[in-house]
Design an enzyme around this catalytic site. Structure first.
Site, PDB file in Angstrom:
ATOM      1  N   LYS A 111      -8.023  -1.677  16.674  1.00 44.77           N
ATOM      2  CA  LYS A 111      -7.152  -0.828  17.209  1.00 44.77           C
ATOM      3  C   LYS A 111      -6.921  -0.345  18.575  1.00 44.77           C
ATOM      4  CE  LYS A 111      -6.533   1.217  12.588  1.00 44.77           C
ATOM      5  NZ  LYS A 111      -6.764   2.164  11.743  1.00 44.77           N
ATOM      6  N   LYS A 194      -4.268  -8.530   6.809  1.00 49.10           N
ATOM      7  CA  LYS A 194      -4.121  -7.586   5.669  1.00 49.10           C
ATOM      8  C   LYS A 194      -2.767  -6.736   5.796  1.00 49.10           C
ATOM      9  CE  LYS A 194      -5.866  -3.091   6.836  1.00 49.10           C
ATOM     10  NZ  LYS A 194      -5.385  -1.880   6.072  1.00 49.10           N
ATOM     11  N   LYS A 197      -0.728  -0.019   6.988  1.00 49.76           N
ATOM     12  CA  LYS A 197       0.442   0.714   7.307  1.00 49.76           C
ATOM     13  C   LYS A 197       0.900   0.641   8.880  1.00 49.76           C
ATOM     14  CE  LYS A 197      -1.665   4.614   4.685  1.00 49.76           C
ATOM     15  NZ  LYS A 197      -2.807   5.250   5.319  1.00 49.76           N
TER      16      LYS A 197
HETATM   17  P1  ATP Z   1      -3.938   1.853   8.957  1.00 45.97           P
HETATM   18  O1  ATP Z   1      -3.341   0.791   9.249  1.00 45.97           O
HETATM   19  O2  ATP Z   1      -3.350   3.298   9.531  1.00 45.97           O
HETATM   20  O3  ATP Z   1      -5.488   1.765   9.035  1.00 45.97           O
HETATM   21  P2  ATP Z   1      -4.236   1.190   6.242  1.00 45.97           P
HETATM   22  O4  ATP Z   1      -3.184   0.529   5.560  1.00 45.97           O
HETATM   23  O5  ATP Z   1      -5.597   0.474   6.482  1.00 45.97           O
HETATM   24  O6  ATP Z   1      -3.798   2.060   7.301  1.00 45.97           O
HETATM   25  P3  ATP Z   1      -5.854   3.592   5.209  1.00 45.97           P
HETATM   26  O7  ATP Z   1      -5.278   4.867   5.006  1.00 45.97           O
HETATM   27  O8  ATP Z   1      -6.848   3.354   6.404  1.00 45.97           O
HETATM   28  O9  ATP Z   1      -4.637   2.489   5.163  1.00 45.97           O
HETATM   29  O10 ATP Z   1      -6.958   3.125   3.869  1.00 45.97           O
HETATM   30  C1  ATP Z   1      -6.823   3.345   2.513  1.00 45.97           C
HETATM   31  C2  ATP Z   1      -7.356   2.869   1.581  1.00 45.97           C
HETATM   32  O11 ATP Z   1      -6.819   1.501   1.253  1.00 45.97           O
HETATM   33  C3  ATP Z   1      -8.683   2.261   2.163  1.00 45.97           C
HETATM   34  O12 ATP Z   1      -9.867   2.518   0.857  1.00 45.97           O
HETATM   35  C4  ATP Z   1      -8.381   0.750   2.618  1.00 45.97           C
HETATM   36  O13 ATP Z   1      -9.635   0.076   2.391  1.00 45.97           O
HETATM   37  C5  ATP Z   1      -7.391   0.378   1.566  1.00 45.97           C
HETATM   38  N1  ATP Z   1      -6.790  -0.545   1.966  1.00 45.97           N
HETATM   39  C6  ATP Z   1      -5.796  -0.721   3.306  1.00 45.97           C
HETATM   40  N2  ATP Z   1      -5.202  -1.691   3.350  1.00 45.97           N
HETATM   41  C7  ATP Z   1      -5.467  -2.662   1.949  1.00 45.97           C
HETATM   42  C8  ATP Z   1      -5.011  -4.046   1.723  1.00 45.97           C
HETATM   43  N3  ATP Z   1      -4.146  -4.693   2.620  1.00 45.97           N
HETATM   44  N4  ATP Z   1      -5.718  -4.383   0.785  1.00 45.97           N
HETATM   45  C9  ATP Z   1      -6.653  -3.501  -0.124  1.00 45.97           C
HETATM   46  N5  ATP Z   1      -7.068  -2.393   0.220  1.00 45.97           N
HETATM   47  C10 ATP Z   1      -6.375  -1.972   1.358  1.00 45.97           C
HETATM   48 MG    MG Z   2      -7.050   1.580   7.613  1.00 47.61          MG
END
Ligand code: ATP
Ligand code: MG
Length: 331
Positions: A111, A194, A197
């Protein structure tokens, strides 16, 4: 047995990776465990935020958690900033964390390199320590997360053990609860990354609150290889494997059963059917989210009650930590 997990209010909607990797497990675990679930708004300000949008996203996150099935009768559902002990414990743990140790966290490196290291905040750097505080405050045994959180969980375990060795038994050492099959849902346009968001382009991410027809279209346009056969081969056919993982998780049908069902058919059939499965699942979910958001007073009441339950546990842990490190109790 206690469980804690959190999710960041960093977008208007959660995505399918969040749901299948983590949130589905939150719902399952509440039947057998004492569960604490929070919308981690302190974490959300490690990247730039608009105050009004953050408030709105925090409510929307809570509404989505309720709509997924987090039940306030079973789980303490709360907003992280409503429980000041998170920030307080985080400071103490920061003083137990090596600078180099924090610098090895790959999510920070990813990041920060996107923002430029000079612009990345110190908060982004210490984020995993705040996450350790989230977990250790509740003496959680298990933390349901996706695969991308494994390294942060390891840091939480190390900090718990280090503190216990130095100051006497204080924290439960938490275990990650990562369900292998759905631990990492991939970007539909780039099946080597992956679904995320903050990092995925619009076409690569299925947002739970977008128009379901749009989601079905994204599935139909997902990147797959040049072959035809619907078989689960994550190395050779990562795009198809990702679709099969999603399909299997949403329908509870095994991968082998799906392979058999699509024998002699092509990717087009698989994508069309998965699109329909998704629409059927997401449509009632969106209705539930809307009804939770329509009654803001009730939503805020649920969050206030959750914070009160959380504080009972969190304040006990923090008091113990303050004694252990040698802070003079207030007279
Ligand atoms: P950001 O990109 O802002 O970090 P994010 O999509 O990673 O957002 P988080 O709020 O950081 O979302 O994560 C929330 C939960 O979702 C965590 O337990 C994380 O491990 C899980 N998670 C996020 N992306 C994935 C994915 N692609 N597959 C499985 N689990 C995920
Ligand atoms: Mg995350």
């Amino acid at each position: 047995m206690r469980v804690l997990s959190g999710i960041q209010p960093t977008a208007d909607s959660f995505h399918l990776g969040n749901y299948l990797g983590a949130l589905r497990q939150w719902v399952r675990l509440q039947e057998t465990h004492e569960t604490f679930y929070c919308v981690v708004d302190l974490h959300a300000i490690t990247v730039e935020q608009d105050p009004k949008v953050l408030r709105e996203r925090t409510r929307r996150s809570a509404a989505q958690l309720l709509a997924i099935g987090v039940d306030p009768a079973h789980s303490a559902l709360f907003v992280q900033s409503h429980v000041p002990e998170h920030a307080q414990l985080s400071w103490v743990l920061e003083c137990q964390t090596g600078f180099g140790e924090a610098g090895r966290m790959t999510q920070f490196k990813d990041k920060a390199s996107k923002q430029g290291t000079d612009r990345a905040s110190v908060g982004l750097f210490t984020y995993p320590v705040l996450q350790a505080a989230d977990i250790l405050l509740y003496q959680a045994n298990a933390v349901p997360v996706g695969e991308d959180q494994r390294q942060h969980l390891e840091l939480s375990r190390n900090l718990a053990q280090r503190f216990n060795n130095r100051f006497g038994a204080t924290f439960t050492v938490p275990e990650p609860h990562i369900v292998k099959d759905t631990a990492k849902i991939y970007d539909l346009q780039d099946p080597s990354a992956k679904m995320s968001k903050s990092a995925s382009a619009a076409g690569g991410i299925v947002e739970l609150l977008e128009d379901p027809k749009r989601s079905a279209k994204k599935i139909r346009s997902a990147v797959t290889d040049a072959g035809r056969e619907v078989i689960y081969d994550p190395e050779g056919k990562p795009g198809v494997a990702n679709l099969l993982t999603i399909y299997s998780a949403l329908t509870e049908r095994g991968i082998a059963e799906l392979e058999a069902a699509y024998e002699g058919k092509g990717y087009g059939d698989l994508k069309k059917d998965l699109g329909e499965v998704l629409v059927d699942w997401v449509t009632p979910f969106q209705e539930r989210v809307r009804s939770y958001l329509d009654d803001r007073a009730e939503l805020d009441k649920v969050l206030a009650a959750g914070a009160e339950r959380a504080r009972e546990v969190a304040s006990r842990t923090l008091a113990k930590v303050y004694r252990r490190v040698g802070f003079l109790p207030p007279g």
